[in-house]
Write an enzyme that holds these catalytic residues in place. Sequence first.
Site, PDB file in Angstrom:
ATOM      1  N   HIS A 182       3.231  11.535  13.388  1.00  0.00           N
ATOM      2  CA  HIS A 182       2.280  10.879  14.282  1.00  0.00           C
ATOM      3  C   HIS A 182       1.486   9.813  13.524  1.00  0.00           C
ATOM      4  O   HIS A 182       1.183   8.754  14.059  1.00  0.00           O
ATOM      5  CB  HIS A 182       1.315  11.899  14.899  1.00  0.00           C
ATOM      6  CG  HIS A 182       2.004  12.917  15.751  1.00  0.00           C
ATOM      7  ND1 HIS A 182       1.912  14.268  15.513  1.00  0.00           N
ATOM      8  CD2 HIS A 182       2.809  12.780  16.830  1.00  0.00           C
ATOM      9  CE1 HIS A 182       2.635  14.924  16.422  1.00  0.00           C
ATOM     10  NE2 HIS A 182       3.190  14.044  17.228  1.00  0.00           N
TER      11      HIS A 182
ATOM     12  N   LYS B   1      -1.683  21.008  18.978  1.00  0.00           N
ATOM     13  CA  LYS B   1      -0.727  21.157  17.880  1.00  0.00           C
ATOM     14  C   LYS B   1      -1.113  20.189  16.764  1.00  0.00           C
ATOM     15  O   LYS B   1      -1.850  19.234  17.015  1.00  0.00           O
ATOM     16  CB  LYS B   1       0.692  20.865  18.374  1.00  0.00           C
ATOM     17  CG  LYS B   1       1.208  21.949  19.301  1.00  0.00           C
ATOM     18  CD  LYS B   1       2.681  21.759  19.565  1.00  0.00           C
ATOM     19  CE  LYS B   1       3.177  22.771  20.577  1.00  0.00           C
ATOM     20  NZ  LYS B   1       4.496  22.432  21.085  1.00  0.00           N
TER      21      LYS B   1
ATOM     22  N   HIS C 127       0.894  15.577  12.873  1.00  0.00           N
ATOM     23  CA  HIS C 127       1.624  15.564  11.604  1.00  0.00           C
ATOM     24  C   HIS C 127       1.902  14.143  11.125  1.00  0.00           C
ATOM     25  O   HIS C 127       1.549  13.168  11.788  1.00  0.00           O
ATOM     26  CB  HIS C 127       2.899  16.401  11.693  1.00  0.00           C
ATOM     27  CG  HIS C 127       3.786  16.014  12.835  1.00  0.00           C
ATOM     28  ND1 HIS C 127       4.442  14.809  12.879  1.00  0.00           N
ATOM     29  CD2 HIS C 127       4.112  16.672  13.985  1.00  0.00           C
ATOM     30  CE1 HIS C 127       5.156  14.750  13.994  1.00  0.00           C
ATOM     31  NE2 HIS C 127       4.953  15.863  14.684  1.00  0.00           N
TER      32      HIS C 127
HETATM   33  N1  ARG Z   1       4.658  13.948  21.668  1.00  0.00           N
HETATM   34  C1  ARG Z   1       5.944  13.744  21.062  1.00  0.00           C
HETATM   35  C2  ARG Z   1       6.013  14.490  19.743  1.00  0.00           C
HETATM   36  O1  ARG Z   1       5.020  14.733  19.123  1.00  0.00           O
HETATM   37  C3  ARG Z   1       6.224  12.296  20.792  1.00  0.00           C
HETATM   38  C4  ARG Z   1       6.381  11.486  22.029  1.00  0.00           C
HETATM   39  C5  ARG Z   1       7.318  10.352  21.856  1.00  0.00           C
HETATM   40  N2  ARG Z   1       7.436   9.528  23.012  1.00  0.00           N
HETATM   41  C6  ARG Z   1       8.204   9.763  24.076  1.00  0.00           C
HETATM   42  N3  ARG Z   1       8.147   8.922  25.086  1.00  0.00           N
HETATM   43  N4  ARG Z   1       9.038  10.768  24.097  1.00  0.00           N
HETATM   44  O2  ARG Z   1       7.097  14.820  19.296  1.00  0.00           O
END
Ligand code: ARG
Length: 600
Positions: A156, A150, A153
């Site tokens: 991130h 994905k 963005h």
């Molecule tokens: N991968 C998730 C996203 O892109 C963010 C993860 C955040 N960390 C967690 N422990 N939930 O939305």
Amino acid sequence: MIKLNIRLICKRCISSASFPRLNGIDLIKERIADKVSKFCDIEPNEITKSIDLTNNLDKGDLIIPLPKILKDKKCDLKATAKEWCENIKRDDYISNVTASGPFIQFEINPKFLFQELVPNILSLGGNYGSLPLGNDKTALIEFSSPNIAKPFHAGHLRSTIIGGFLSNLYQKFGWNVVRMNYLGDWGKQFGILAVGYQKYGDENKLLKNPINHLFEIYVRINKDIENEKRDFGESELDKRAKKFFRDLEDGQKDAIELWTKFRNLSIEKYTETYKRLNIYYDVYSGESQVAKDAIEKVHLNLINKSLIQDSNGAQIIDLTESEKALGKVVIKKSDGTSLYITRDVAAAIERKETYHFDRMIYVVASQQDLHLKQLFEILRLLDYEWTDSLVHVNFGMVQGMSTRKGTVVFLDNILEEAKNQMLTVMSKSDHKFAQIENPEYVADLIGISAVMIQDMQGKRINNYSFNWERILSFEGDTGPYLQYAHSRLKSIEDKNSNINITDLSAINFSLIKEPEAITLMRLLSRYPEVLKKCIETHEPSTVVTYLFKVAHQVSTCYRKLWVSGQDEDTAMARLALYAASRQVLHNGMTILGITPVDRM
Ligand code: ARG
């Protein structure tokens, strides 16, 4: 010249959090506390804790609010402030004391700033600003955490930048830091991806650029699924995707093999890109890495504590009793598969068991505020007393981040765009450009600092809009300007390399008297305090704002304090002042994650 010496005058360390050898402000606070304790029966230790930095250098350097230290005593605070102020002895450390209402303001003696602090900064070098406050405690910092296949963005990007900074900061403060990337690497999307790969996959493309190729496939196959659903009411591909994910969950060998390949290649590529930002990870964890039995254990625990209810076959926790806004959370779907939140609960417990962290920080966008609140609350209901050590460092959104060609999807694209645009800007100044040895490399570093500074400039909770022209400008408070300030200082040192400032005791600092230089030194003295503040607020903007103040003050000094054409002693003292300023800029930029350039 009177000889002051931080090492000799440090008779004692009043409190364990005071480091007079590393932080001149701590030393001054101790001196003030000593003096003030003579007028009242309050422990110097207590007084030290009440001394604050002033908000503005016009008000002196440090301030004691009498209401804070005399809170139980009935006396006229204004009169007391005035009386103490008249009787406090001025010396080589404190040159001026003034009363302002119930406050007493102190000014640090320039003698101390030059004769003690400049040598102190120069001898501590890259360690100036570091304080061993963490006492070997462990901080687990989870940041970046993109989703495989994905887009990477802006959320991130912000998490990466802020998390990188926080990791450096905690390390500088004596914490053991575990840098963790919690990848979104599990879920039905991998079934879709696998089916897509069977149809569109190209091994060469995958090896060359796994992140882009997987994303391409993901977009194409999703379209196919949509079309099938539209035309036939259901999708064969989608069914196959679901089956693949079930195989994955069941640990079927071929499925796991393909998925491992996608994951590993993506991590390899990410690692390369993070390196450009001076970021590395201790652990690439991810949703896939949360053990099934850990999730099952959480589930059992929730049942034992009667926290779970059944809702149409799904299992939910009602958090509204804790707080209405937390709502009801699905913890297990009716088909028995786990969810994002369930994995997070189990992951937190596993992390505590593995790393024994004293603090765990989640650097995640404010869009997930509710998710993290729910996570923390569930852990609290499960009676994990360490829930109090969990911190969510959140941040707002970025609007309009796109390249000239279109929308940005990956970190790589953003960094390449920054570099290319920077090259264009730089090449406009032909003369200077020709002198740069490796323009691509320099453009990359400056471009990256442009992106990073703009990101860390405002309070993190604020949204901001991305504007290439503004961030790449050398004017105003931008990354390129900060780089310019650093490289200009470096070139002064280089041009005057015949002047020896390594023997600090041979420098006659009493030759510097200019108020501009005193202001600069007062700013430099605050650097460790600035970092201390950041570790409380987790706000990178505090460092950024501070660095611009220093850069501006340095540029004010240039107009008056020249190095070239001066007698040797004056040149030496001034050069040492500039070297100390560069060191502070260097340290501040490095902690933000920026590589300072020496020439540009
Ligand atoms: N991968 C998730 C996203 O892109 C963010 C993860 C955040 N960390 C967690 N422990 N939930 O939305």
